[in-house]
Design a protein around this motif. Structure first.
Motif, PDB file in Angstrom:
ATOM      1  N   VAL A   6       0.842  -1.209   0.000  1.00 56.84           N
ATOM      2  CA  VAL A   6       0.000   0.000   0.000  1.00 56.84           C
ATOM      3  C   VAL A   6       0.873   1.254   0.000  1.00 56.84           C
ATOM      4  CG1 VAL A   6      -1.735   1.318   1.278  1.00 56.84           C
ATOM      5  CG2 VAL A   6      -1.923  -1.171   1.140  1.00 56.84           C
ATOM      6  N   MET A   7       1.954   1.248   0.758  1.00 59.39           N
ATOM      7  CA  MET A   7       2.873   2.395   0.790  1.00 59.39           C
ATOM      8  C   MET A   7       3.483   2.652  -0.590  1.00 59.39           C
ATOM      9  SD  MET A   7       4.961   1.983   4.368  1.00 59.39           S
ATOM     10  CE  MET A   7       4.280   2.575   5.922  1.00 59.39           C
ATOM     11  N   LYS A   8       3.818   1.568  -1.285  1.00 67.31           N
ATOM     12  CA  LYS A   8       4.361   1.706  -2.642  1.00 67.31           C
ATOM     13  C   LYS A   8       3.351   2.385  -3.559  1.00 67.31           C
ATOM     14  CE  LYS A   8       5.793  -1.013  -6.640  1.00 67.31           C
ATOM     15  NZ  LYS A   8       5.742  -2.349  -7.261  1.00 67.31           N
ATOM     16  N   GLN A   9       2.086   2.003  -3.432  1.00 63.10           N
ATOM     17  CA  GLN A   9       1.024   2.603  -4.254  1.00 63.10           C
ATOM     18  C   GLN A   9       0.872   4.099  -3.972  1.00 63.10           C
ATOM     19  OE1 GLN A   9      -2.255   0.101  -3.112  1.00 63.10           O
ATOM     20  NE2 GLN A   9      -1.700  -1.542  -4.535  1.00 63.10           N
ATOM     21  N   LEU A  10       1.213   4.505  -2.750  1.00 60.30           N
ATOM     22  CA  LEU A  10       1.096   5.916  -2.354  1.00 60.30           C
ATOM     23  C   LEU A  10       2.415   6.686  -2.543  1.00 60.30           C
ATOM     24  CD1 LEU A  10      -1.019   5.605   0.929  1.00 60.30           C
ATOM     25  CD2 LEU A  10      -1.811   6.301  -1.329  1.00 60.30           C
ATOM     26  N   GLU A  11       3.337   6.078  -3.306  1.00 59.22           N
ATOM     27  CA  GLU A  11       4.657   6.711  -3.549  1.00 59.22           C
ATOM     28  C   GLU A  11       5.428   6.924  -2.240  1.00 59.22           C
ATOM     29  OE1 GLU A  11       5.696   7.052  -6.584  1.00 59.22           O
ATOM     30  OE2 GLU A  11       3.768   6.570  -7.520  1.00 59.22           O
ATOM     31  N   ARG A  12       5.284   5.990  -1.320  1.00 56.31           N
ATOM     32  CA  ARG A  12       6.013   6.048  -0.049  1.00 56.31           C
ATOM     33  C   ARG A  12       6.950   4.840   0.049  1.00 56.31           C
ATOM     34  NH1 ARG A  12       1.185   7.014   4.239  1.00 56.31           N
ATOM     35  NH2 ARG A  12       2.860   6.582   5.726  1.00 56.31           N
ATOM     36  N   SER A  13       7.642   4.560  -1.072  1.00 56.92           N
ATOM     37  CA  SER A  13       8.473   3.359  -1.170  1.00 56.92           C
ATOM     38  C   SER A  13       9.650   3.377  -0.201  1.00 56.92           C
ATOM     39  CB  SER A  13       8.979   3.175  -2.611  1.00 56.92           C
ATOM     40  OG  SER A  13       7.899   2.956  -3.487  1.00 56.92           O
ATOM     41  N   GLU A  14      10.265   4.538  -0.028  1.00 51.48           N
ATOM     42  CA  GLU A  14      11.399   4.646   0.903  1.00 51.48           C
ATOM     43  C   GLU A  14      10.965   4.252   2.318  1.00 51.48           C
ATOM     44  OE1 GLU A  14      14.543   5.425   0.417  1.00 51.48           O
ATOM     45  OE2 GLU A  14      14.686   6.421  -1.521  1.00 51.48           O
ATOM     46  N   GLU A  15       9.785   4.719   2.704  1.00 47.47           N
ATOM     47  CA  GLU A  15       9.234   4.404   4.027  1.00 47.47           C
ATOM     48  C   GLU A  15       8.941   2.913   4.147  1.00 47.47           C
ATOM     49  OE1 GLU A  15       5.454   5.798   6.807  1.00 47.47           O
ATOM     50  OE2 GLU A  15       5.919   6.920   4.969  1.00 47.47           O
ATOM     51  N   ALA A  16       8.458   2.333   3.043  1.00 41.95           N
ATOM     52  CA  ALA A  16       8.147   0.897   3.032  1.00 41.95           C
ATOM     53  C   ALA A  16       9.416   0.066   3.192  1.00 41.95           C
ATOM     54  CB  ALA A  16       7.434   0.532   1.733  1.00 41.95           C
ATOM     55  N   ILE A  17      10.502   0.489   2.528  1.00 39.47           N
ATOM     56  CA  ILE A  17      11.789  -0.212   2.650  1.00 39.47           C
ATOM     57  C   ILE A  17      12.268  -0.187   4.103  1.00 39.47           C
ATOM     58  CG2 ILE A  17      14.241  -0.095   2.037  1.00 39.47           C
ATOM     59  CD1 ILE A  17      13.330   0.928  -0.737  1.00 39.47           C
ATOM     60  N   GLU A  18      12.157   0.979   4.711  1.00 38.63           N
ATOM     61  CA  GLU A  18      12.581   1.131   6.107  1.00 38.63           C
ATOM     62  C   GLU A  18      11.738   0.259   7.037  1.00 38.63           C
ATOM     63  OE1 GLU A  18      13.149   4.701   9.412  1.00 38.63           O
ATOM     64  OE2 GLU A  18      12.834   5.222   7.303  1.00 38.63           O
ATOM     65  N   ALA A  19      10.431   0.179   6.757  1.00 37.55           N
ATOM     66  CA  ALA A  19       9.536  -0.627   7.596  1.00 37.55           C
ATOM     67  C   ALA A  19       9.900  -2.107   7.520  1.00 37.55           C
ATOM     68  CB  ALA A  19       8.088  -0.413   7.160  1.00 37.55           C
ATOM     69  N   ILE A  20      10.139  -2.610   6.305  1.00 39.17           N
ATOM     70  CA  ILE A  20      10.507  -4.021   6.151  1.00 39.17           C
ATOM     71  C   ILE A  20      11.837  -4.313   6.842  1.00 39.17           C
ATOM     72  CG2 ILE A  20      11.207  -5.785   4.474  1.00 39.17           C
ATOM     73  CD1 ILE A  20       9.120  -4.697   2.569  1.00 39.17           C
ATOM     74  N   SER A  21      12.814  -3.414   6.627  1.00 39.99           N
ATOM     75  CA  SER A  21      14.141  -3.608   7.236  1.00 39.99           C
ATOM     76  C   SER A  21      14.051  -3.623   8.768  1.00 39.99           C
ATOM     77  CB  SER A  21      15.094  -2.507   6.780  1.00 39.99           C
ATOM     78  OG  SER A  21      15.229  -2.512   5.375  1.00 39.99           O
TER      79      SER A  21
END
Length: 294
Positions: free
Chosen positions: A71-86
């Motif tokens: 969902v974050m990727k769809q909202l152009e928040r990919s950097e935040e998504a990477i940090e969340a997974i890490s």
């Protein structure tokens, strides 16, 4: 009592149909409410907040982290998504790590993090080599567009190599990209990787090799070449290739080989009168010199 049972049965079936149509799980937990916000209410921001609650409360953490990243990727928040997974993948089960890696690869693509993408792809390929991928099994169940299907180790290896080849293409490391694409095609060939290999060879000015590969797609010799999209891409690449090819020699247009041309020239030289190989200006100087001598 019969009427009550019938009405409750109808209510249950209606409820089941609702969950099937919207692909929403049962219950009222933070994760269920997050999926409802994502899929039914179409409110991605609210869904992210609820996914965070699910992760913090330990409710379906594997799925919550993965779905939140998507969902974050769809909202152009990919950097935040990477940090969340890490940050939170340590809370997830061992079985979910592979799918989290796949999401991470897509996020790296989206952010243009090519080096990180290459490193992760190499790591995943190493796990296959060590027999640790698919949790030690030969196949796994994957999902695409709501449909489940089986993926073999062979197919997964070729897919990862294809992604790695494209990453090298982005870095303009065409030699490495070619090596990787050729390995992928040896394992499990398809027209998408064939077109990418053709493009890779074009970028190296190896036009004849590229032409053979792309024509094989158009001739239906590669898996998946029956699809219009694949054929169109191969045709577009061939058009690009032909635009940079040198113009053919006249003899090439006639389909004549070099030996025949040389023989023809030799024959013409025998028939033609012997002519001086000097330029005309030197011929004029010679005749003028003869007149002076007289």
């Amino acid at each position: 009592m019969k009427e009550i049972n019938k009405s409750s049965s109808k209510g249950t079936k209606k409820d089941d149909l609702y969950h099937v149509l919207h692909k929403v799980p049962y219950g009222d937990s933070p994760y269920v409410r997050a999926k409802h916000a994502q899929l039914v209410e179409k409110d991605p921001e609210a869904a992210i907040v609820l996914f965070w609650k699910a992760i913090n409360s330990g409710d379906k953490v594997d799925s919550a982290l993965k779905d939140m990243a998507v969902v974050m990727k769809q909202l152009e928040r990919s950097e935040e998504a990477i940090e969340a997974i890490s940050s939170f993948r340590g809370l997830c089960s061992r079985q979910s790590q592979e799918s989290l890696d796949n999401v991470l690869i897509d996020l790296y693509k989206k952010c243009g993090k090519i080096d990180e993408q290459i490193e992760l792809l190499k790591r995943k390929l190493k796990l296959i080599y060590q027999g640790k991928a698919f949790n030690g099994k030969l196949t796994k169940t994957a999902r695409s567009h709501g449909k489940k299907f089986q993926v073999s180790i062979k197919q997964e290896t070729s897919r990862l190599l294809g992604n790695l080849g494209w990453a090298y293409m982005q870095k303009m490391n065409y030699m490495m990209a070619e090596v990787v694409y050729r390995k992928a095609q040896m394992i499990d060939p398809d027209c998408n990787k064939a077109c990418n290999l053709g493009l890779c060879l074009i970028r190296q000015a190896r036009y004849e090799e590229a032409q053979v590969i792309l024509e094989d797609v158009l001739k239906g010799k590669v898996a998946g070449s029956e699809y219009d999209k694949s054929r169109k891409r191969a045709q577009d690449l061939l058009t690009e290739l032909r635009s940079v090819l040198p113009a053919p020699h006249f003899s090439d247009l006639l389909g004549l080989d070099d030996d025949f041309i040389k023989g023809l020239e030799h024959l013409i030289n025998q028939w033609a009168p012997v002519r001086s190989k000097r330029l005309p200006i030197f011929e004029e100087i010679s005749s003028f010199r003869d007149q002076l001598a007289c």
